[in-house]
Write a protein that holds these residues in place. Structure first.
Motif, short mmCIF file in Angstrom:
data_model
loop_
_atom_site.label_atom_id
_atom_site.label_comp_id
_atom_site.label_asym_id
_atom_site.label_seq_id
_atom_site.Cartn_x
_atom_site.Cartn_y
_atom_site.Cartn_z
N SER A 123 0.81 -1.22 0.00
CA SER A 123 0.00 0.00 0.00
C SER A 123 0.84 1.27 0.00
O SER A 123 0.28 2.37 0.00
N GLU A 131 -8.28 2.44 12.42
CA GLU A 131 -8.75 1.07 12.14
C GLU A 131 -9.16 0.31 13.40
O GLU A 131 -9.18 -0.91 13.41
N ARG A 162 -10.67 -2.90 9.40
CA ARG A 162 -10.10 -2.19 8.26
C ARG A 162 -11.06 -2.05 7.09
O ARG A 162 -10.65 -1.80 5.96
N LYS A 163 -12.36 -2.15 7.36
CA LYS A 163 -13.33 -1.86 6.31
C LYS A 163 -13.38 -0.35 6.10
O LYS A 163 -13.36 0.43 7.05
N GLU A 164 -13.48 0.04 4.85
CA GLU A 164 -13.49 1.46 4.50
C GLU A 164 -14.58 2.22 5.26
O GLU A 164 -14.36 3.33 5.75
N LYS A 165 -15.75 1.62 5.37
CA LYS A 165 -16.88 2.25 6.06
C LYS A 165 -16.53 2.57 7.51
O LYS A 165 -16.84 3.65 8.02
N LYS A 202 -4.66 -0.28 2.00
CA LYS A 202 -5.46 0.31 0.93
C LYS A 202 -6.80 0.86 1.41
O LYS A 202 -7.20 1.96 1.01
N PRO A 203 -7.56 0.16 2.28
CA PRO A 203 -8.83 0.74 2.75
C PRO A 203 -8.63 2.07 3.47
O PRO A 203 -9.45 2.98 3.34
N THR A 204 -7.54 2.18 4.24
CA THR A 204 -7.27 3.44 4.93
C THR A 204 -6.94 4.55 3.94
O THR A 204 -7.46 5.67 4.04
N THR A 238 -7.84 4.73 0.82
CA THR A 238 -9.05 5.05 0.06
C THR A 238 -10.00 5.93 0.87
O THR A 238 -10.57 6.90 0.36
N ALA A 239 -10.16 5.60 2.15
CA ALA A 239 -11.03 6.40 3.02
C ALA A 239 -10.51 7.83 3.14
O ALA A 239 -11.28 8.80 3.07
#
Length: 424
Positions: free
Chosen positions: A213, A355, A359-362, A393-395, A397-398
């Motif tokens: 990432s 997180e 680690r889900k984007e939501k 990556k989720p972090t 992207t958020a």
């Protein structure tokens, strides 16, 4: 000033078995009390009511019942004492333990409240006049500054500056401070009406691990502070790339936790069985391979951050190398916010982990919303996220989705350099 006398609390730092900084000619606790009495005299002449948290050689650990170490109870009880009195202003008086190549100066520290920042500017100007320097006040998360009462902590000088043993110099210094405090009180209404941006500081941990990432964060067109693990194969390379991308860099120093797998800590962690010399050597090596670093934060460290020897050694290194310390708050009993003022080192505390709920984007976006609420309340919110398996990556992207919208909503995404002013 108002017709009603205003109440000021002066807090002479240390006392009792805690001497503070020590020099061959004086102990800080005694100098703090002497200066506080001079300051009290000047403020009373100006028509204010003044009380001290202590007027003798003792600490406040037994003032109120409660858990914790002697040091924690002492500072926590000073804070409670101030809050119970609800003064118009408070001043905690200290003396710095070291020196900057004999370039002596006084330093004002303030908490996250905007009112404190404006008052700190006024008081810092008075110290600059005495020392003939141009310094800026510093924000810090020292425990005593977490009170809801307007106030500041002042390092009136350095323990090895012999001018502080001259009563005429010390009286003049305290008179200047008193005049600046009266100026703050006279401008209290104007200061209270100042509106500022709610600031967000984003720290991303665990760079240096060759994470997939890394590129996502390098492409992130929003400011963040990159915390780079030392002594890894990619430490120097990633720190340089992140610096060249315009990010502030800090050392993400592994420190011993209470329970752990050895693999979590990298090749050279700070352990509680190390000597101060060994700890200093590790920190020096980490800074040498990452010369862009302007600070340090702890990787794990729930055990090390409660160890006075380790905390004082790290803070001493930060002082001598002009570094900030960001406390990741892996333990609520960390000594960094307690001891930072002894060394005149800016200590900031993490408010949330991005997180913490997965680690889900939501979930990460929800944490960013929580950070906004903290920033609106405190004028500054500090979050830590991760580049590796905890975030990645989720972090990224958020952050990419949320951060660009925030300036239009009254928030400022700031860097560590925005918050602190480094000494020359």
């Amino acid at each position: 000033m108002n017709s009603k006398p205003q109440l000021i609390v002066i807090d002479p730092g240390h006392g009792g078995i805690d001497p503070g900084a020590v020099n061959s000619w004086v102990k800080e606790k005694d100098l703090n009390l002497t200066a506080s009495l001079y300051l009290k005299q000047s403020l009373e002449k100006a028509g204010t009511i003044v009380t001290l948290t202590r007027n003798g050689d003792y600490d406040l650990k037994d003032l109120y019942p409660g858990p914790g170490s002697r040091q924690f109870k002492d500072i926590e009880n000073r804070k409670k004492y101030i809050e119970n009195l609800n003064p118009d202003f408070f001043i905690s008086i200290h003396v710095n333990s070291g020196n900057f190549l004999k370039n002596y100066f006084g330093q004002v520290f303030y908490g996250r409240n905007l009112i404190n920042a404006e008052a700190a500017n006024i008081i810092q100007a008075s110290l600059n006049k005495i020392y003939n320097v141009a310094k800026s006040p510093q924000i810090a998360d020292f425990l005593i500054l977490s009170t809801g009462t307007p106030g500041v902590l002042i390092e009136i000088g350095f323990i090895d500056d012999k001018r502080l043993q001259n009563s005429d110099f010390l009286k003049k210094l305290c008179q200047e401070i008193a005049s600046s405090i009266i100026k703050c009180l006279n401008k209290k209404k104007q200061i209270s009406q100042i509106k500022g941006e709610s600031r967000l500081l984003i720290v991303i941990d665990d760079f240096g691990n060759n994470s997939d990432s890394l590129v996502d964060f390098l492409k992130l067109k929003q400011p963040f502070t990159a915390a780079v693990m030392p002594f890894l194969n990619n430490t120097h390379q990633e720190a340089k790339a992140l610096y060249q991308s315009g990010n502030d860099i800090i050392i993400h120093m592994p420190m011993e936790p209470k329970s752990y797998k050895r693999s979590w800590l990298g090749p050279k962690p700070i352990r509680v069985n190390l000597t101060p010399e060994e700890i200093t050597s590790l920190l020096a090596a980490a800074l040498k391979e990452n010369p862009w670093a302007i600070g340090i934060n702890n990787h794990t460290g729930s055990k090390a951050c409660e160890d006075e020897k380790i905390v004082k050694t790290v803070l001493s290194f930060c002082q001598k190398n002009n570094l900030v310390f960001i406390d990741s708050q892996t333990t609520p009993n960390s000594l960094f916010p307690l001891l930072g003022s002894e060394f005149g080192v800016v200590v900031l505390k993490r408010d949330i982990f991005l997180e913490v709920n997965g680690r889900k984007e939501k979930n990460i976006i929800e944490q960013l919303q929580k950070l906004q609420s903290i920033a609106q309340k405190k004028n500054l919110g500090i979050a830590i996220g991760h580049v590796g398996y905890e975030g990645g990556k989720p972090t990224a992207t958020a952050l990419k989705k949320v951060l660009p919208k925030l300036p239009g909503q009254g928030f400022k995404i700031c860097t560590l350099s925005d918050l602190i002013k480094k000494h020359p």
